[in-house]
Design a protein around this motif. Sequence first.
Motif, PDB file in Angstrom:
ATOM      1  N   LEU A 177       1.187  -0.942   0.178  1.00  0.00           N
ATOM      2  CA  LEU A 177       1.440  -2.174  -0.568  1.00  0.00           C
ATOM      3  C   LEU A 177       2.939  -2.284  -0.850  1.00  0.00           C
ATOM      4  N   THR A 218      -4.308  -8.048  -5.108  1.00  0.00           N
ATOM      5  CA  THR A 218      -5.040  -7.679  -3.894  1.00  0.00           C
ATOM      6  C   THR A 218      -6.534  -7.870  -4.106  1.00  0.00           C
ATOM      7  N   VAL A 230      -6.237  -4.438   1.471  1.00  0.00           N
ATOM      8  CA  VAL A 230      -4.797  -4.153   1.547  1.00  0.00           C
ATOM      9  C   VAL A 230      -4.178  -4.917   2.713  1.00  0.00           C
ATOM     10  N   TYR A 260      -3.986  -8.595   1.749  1.00  0.00           N
ATOM     11  CA  TYR A 260      -2.856  -8.851   0.847  1.00  0.00           C
ATOM     12  C   TYR A 260      -1.539  -8.856   1.622  1.00  0.00           C
TER      13      TYR A 260
END
Length: 196
Positions: free
Chosen positions: A30, A41, A95, A98
């Motif tokens: 991230l 997220t 993840v 995002y």
Amino acid sequence: MAGGLARRRLFAIASFVLTLPLALHPTRTLPSDLMDTLLTTWIISWDADHLRHGLHGVWNAPFYFPYPRTLAFFENLFGVAFLVAPVYWITGNPVLTYNVAFLLSFTLAGRGMYLLVRQLTGSRGAAAVAGAYYAFCPFRTAQAQLSHNQMLALGWLPDRVVGAASILPVFRRAWLALFAAACCLQVLSTPTSRIS
């Protein structure tokens, strides 16, 4: 048409390069802290999953029990989630979802500002500089902003101005539709845009 595709590719490549090493490990890394970034997220993934089901139950997020419709207590991020929902549907990886939204926020911002400045000035060079600065300016790349994808999702703002500027001289429904769509997407992406 080819020029527009080339611009989008150029902003996408710049987004990839300027966010290294994130782009090398998008499924497990991230861009920022693990507090707000993880919440964002989760919200994007929650929205994406519920978009698949026609938003049924989307407001009843599993926190603040026993209160109902708790997603209303947070930024809903629908304007971001609808763009990256297919990534979540295909991979099931929040993840990665995002990170696609994160990289896309830079690309959309650069493209939107390019179009706005190109329309206002007629200069491709000025539009390229403005698009690059708007996409990658220090405000957007500051550590405090990197953890808030909803604050990075300002790519619709130039589209709102392009739509508004195009409506005024000659009324066309297509420009009105662009303006309305950009306004809706901006408001659904970040609550701070409601006052802009």
